[in-house]
Design a protein around this motif. Structure first.
Motif, PDB file in Angstrom:
ATOM      1  N   ASP A 268       0.850  -1.189   0.000  1.00  0.00           N
ATOM      2  CA  ASP A 268       0.000   0.000   0.000  1.00  0.00           C
ATOM      3  C   ASP A 268       0.886   1.239   0.000  1.00  0.00           C
ATOM      4  O   ASP A 268       2.073   1.182   0.354  1.00  0.00           O
ATOM      5  N   ILE A 269       0.320   2.343  -0.422  1.00  0.00           N
ATOM      6  CA  ILE A 269       0.928   3.661  -0.277  1.00  0.00           C
ATOM      7  C   ILE A 269      -0.168   4.597   0.192  1.00  0.00           C
ATOM      8  O   ILE A 269      -1.262   4.618  -0.384  1.00  0.00           O
ATOM      9  N   PHE A 270       0.095   5.355   1.266  1.00  0.00           N
ATOM     10  CA  PHE A 270      -0.925   6.311   1.690  1.00  0.00           C
ATOM     11  C   PHE A 270      -0.347   7.713   1.769  1.00  0.00           C
ATOM     12  O   PHE A 270       0.802   7.913   2.156  1.00  0.00           O
ATOM     13  N   PRO A 271      -1.157   8.711   1.356  1.00  0.00           N
ATOM     14  CA  PRO A 271      -0.701  10.099   1.374  1.00  0.00           C
ATOM     15  C   PRO A 271      -0.713  10.653   2.786  1.00  0.00           C
ATOM     16  O   PRO A 271      -1.450  10.180   3.655  1.00  0.00           O
ATOM     17  N   LEU A 272       0.099  11.696   3.015  1.00  0.00           N
ATOM     18  CA  LEU A 272       0.222  12.285   4.348  1.00  0.00           C
ATOM     19  C   LEU A 272      -0.471  13.631   4.470  1.00  0.00           C
ATOM     20  O   LEU A 272      -0.474  14.232   5.551  1.00  0.00           O
ATOM     21  N   GLY A 273      -1.056  14.128   3.393  1.00  0.00           N
ATOM     22  CA  GLY A 273      -1.862  15.337   3.481  1.00  0.00           C
ATOM     23  C   GLY A 273      -1.040  16.593   3.724  1.00  0.00           C
ATOM     24  O   GLY A 273       0.185  16.595   3.657  1.00  0.00           O
ATOM     25  N   THR A 274      -1.748  17.653   4.047  1.00  0.00           N
ATOM     26  CA  THR A 274      -1.114  18.948   4.233  1.00  0.00           C
ATOM     27  C   THR A 274      -1.491  19.565   5.568  1.00  0.00           C
ATOM     28  O   THR A 274      -2.461  19.155   6.201  1.00  0.00           O
ATOM     29  N   VAL A 275      -0.701  20.542   5.962  1.00  0.00           N
ATOM     30  CA  VAL A 275      -1.034  21.388   7.099  1.00  0.00           C
ATOM     31  C   VAL A 275      -1.639  22.664   6.532  1.00  0.00           C
ATOM     32  O   VAL A 275      -1.008  23.348   5.721  1.00  0.00           O
ATOM     33  N   ASP A 276      -2.849  22.979   6.930  1.00  0.00           N
ATOM     34  CA  ASP A 276      -3.565  24.149   6.419  1.00  0.00           C
ATOM     35  C   ASP A 276      -3.226  25.352   7.289  1.00  0.00           C
ATOM     36  O   ASP A 276      -3.596  25.411   8.465  1.00  0.00           O
TER      37      ASP A 276
END
Length: 560
Positions: A268-276
């Motif tokens: 699997d690969i999962f994204p880590l998103g952003t800091v808003d």
């Protein structure tokens, strides 16, 4: 991102375990410490070894072998692993080095309890296949043998049971993109005794080349020349293992890959998103002449370098240090500043994205913030409807499924504003006020986890301003700040020193890179210790960790 090594190995010969005259860096007369009012720990430097080399990565990754009471420190400048005797942790001594060969660089080292050490070796041409070497950490530095791995092997770790070594092969492109190797993860089956391994398997990302195979939110960008596939674009950086799985940070891609170790397969690969930054404030200007931790209409990719893992209630949690990084090669660079948008062929910011464009792009506001041009364009590519920067300026905790359970938000910058107000967001080679606010701030990079009593602590190194943030992460969803310590004397600004060699010992630690925790049961002085390799000052410093009663200090700082 890995240090850009331009130096070649200074010597191909193996240095045996003969005693070498030790060099000890002067510890800061008054190390900077700043603690929560109920801090359960104090962390203080007690000893340091000085390479005497400034800003050339002479001390990077560190690991410890308890039986021999030796610290192994990666010295990228000399292309070696330096062996330090820390039987007296207040006076570590260099007793030998391990070299991989001419025109090579060692990037990382790990050691098993019995002394079998594994080090990653980058060849002179970084796009060529790399290798790992094996040696006895308790021996005389003799290389037992080597095995081939993928291109640019950046980091190695050994599984908890000692059965495998796992290597992150970053596979960076050539500066001109004439060659772009695929990123990969090597799984090495280790022998039962202290000997070279003979079996290596590769976990690759070819399955994600198919259209639609890659999960949404993974950054794939900056491809031309030889670079055409997803597997070439994914760049493994750092590895942590838990419960038969390897979790691998893909820093530039802002993601973590999950590898089944037994089958050497990427699951699997999962994204880590952003800091808003609309919700999490940051100080993003080095030209506003003040600490201004404020909100902005900007998102910032977490993009962790080092990661670690631990288990709570049967679930694995992954601690990420959200350094941030940009692809910045001769043939391609994604890096720009907010004020560059709309100039020299770059698309402008969409008119409705900010309230006052001129004010927003002023140097004292967002104008000097370094951002990526690879993300945020509107559908027709005519303007940036969203602005993305690099790094979260703190750390996060994700569960094994990729769900975010904790983010430290703006607490690091808030702490630094109180602890070192005159040198807030300083650089590592120069003592400045806000020198890094327009880039990635304190730039958390390295992390080690340690258990003390019934608590689990995260020790997080800040690459630029320096020092270590300590958090109690026993409850992954409610991590709490404990203390901050920095063995640095800001009155010594290395860039301003005419005689840098003479000034270096007084500067203390600059540019922490790798950290390792030594529990009291394995420690030469029966105290919990933390070892930190500092790539800019070339120092390997040992901190003693003591349990203390509640003490006055920093007012409570919460995170979202």
């Amino acid at each position: 991102m890995s240090f850009r090594r331009s130096a070649v190995a200074l010597c191909a010969a193996v240095a045996t375990g003969l005693n070498i005259a030790p060099a000890h860096a002067a510890l800061a007369a008054e190390p900077i410490t700043h603690s929560a009012p109920d801090a359960a720990l104090s962390v203080n430097p007690i000893g340091s070894h000085e390479s005497g080399i400034f800003d050339a990565s002479a001390a990077e990754i560190v690991t410890y072998h308890p039986a021999s009471q030796r610290v192994l420190t990666v010295n990228a400048l000399s292309g070696s692993v330096d062996i330090l005797d820390i039987s007296d942790p207040t006076a570590p001594q260099l007793i030998g080095s391990v070299h991989a060969g001419e025109d090579t660089t060692i990037n990382s080292v790990a050691v098993r309890a019995d002394g079998l050490a594994v080090a990653t070796v980058e060849p002179g041409v970084k796009t060529d296949p790399g290798s790992v070497i094996f040696f006895d950490a308790a021996g005389d530095g003799t290389v037992l043998d080597s095995l081939p791995v993928g291109s640019l092997p950046d980091m190695v770790t050994v599984t908890e049971d000692g059965a495998y070594a796992v290597v992150a092969n970053e596979g960076e492109p050539a500066e001109d993109y004439s060659v772009d190797p695929e990123g990969s993860v090597s799984v090495i089956t280790l022998p039962a005794d202290v000997a070279a391994a003979t079996e290596v398997r590769s976990a690759g990302f070819e399955a994600y080349n198919a259209p639609g195979a890659l999960p949404e939110g993974i950054r794939i960008f900056g491809q031309f020349g030889d670079s055409t596939t997803v597997a070439q674009n994914l760049e493994p950086e750092y590895v942590t293992t838990s419960g038969g799985k390897a979790y691998v940070s893909l820093q530039e891609n802002n993601a973590i890959a999950v590898v089944d170790i037994a089958t050497a397969t990427v699951e699997d690969i999962f994204p880590l998103g952003t800091v808003d930054l609309r919700e999490v404030p940051m100080d993003i200007s080095d030209k506003d002449d003040t600490v201004n931790i404020a909100n902005w209409p900007i998102n910032s990719f977490r993009m962790p370098d080092a990661i670690e893992s631990y288990v709570v209630g049967g679930t694995t949690y992954i601690v990420t240090t959200n350094e941030g990084d940009a692809r910045d090669w001769d043939a391609y660079s994604e890096e720009a500043r907010v004020k560059d948008l709309g100039k020299e062929g770059l698309a402008p910011i969409c008119e409705d994205a900010v309230d006052d464009m001129a004010e927003f792009q002023a140097d004292e506001n967002a104008g000097r913030l370094k951002i990526t041009t690879a993300d945020g364009l509107n559908a027709d590519g005519t303007c940036y409807e969203e602005i993305y920067s690099y790094g979260g300026r703190g750390f996060s905790i994700f569960d094994q499924f990729g769900d975010l359970v904790f983010n430290s938000d703006d607490v690091f910058e808030q702490i630094l504003a109180e602890a070192v107000p005159e040198y807030f967001n300083s650089n590592h080679s120069e003592s400045t006020f806000e020198g890094r606010s327009d880039d990635k701030g304190p730039e958390p990079e390295g992390v080690a986890l340690g258990e003390i009593g019934d608590r689990t602590y995260a020790f997080i190194g800040l690459e630029r301003i320096g020092g270590v943030m300590v958090y109690d992460v026993t409850d992954p969803s409610a991590a709490e700040f404990v203390t901050y310590v920095n063995n640095r004397d800001f009155s010594v600004s290395m860039e301003d020193e005419a005689d840098q060699a003479a000034a270096l010992p007084a500067a203390g630690d600059l540019g922490p890179e790798g950290l390792t925790f030594i529990p009291a049961a394995d420690s030469p002085n029966e105290k919990n210790l933390l070892v930190v390799g500092n790539e800019v000052s070339g120092t390997t410093t040992i901190f003693q960790i003591d349990e203390v009663l509640a003490q006055p200090g920093l007012s409570s700082l919460s995170s979202r």
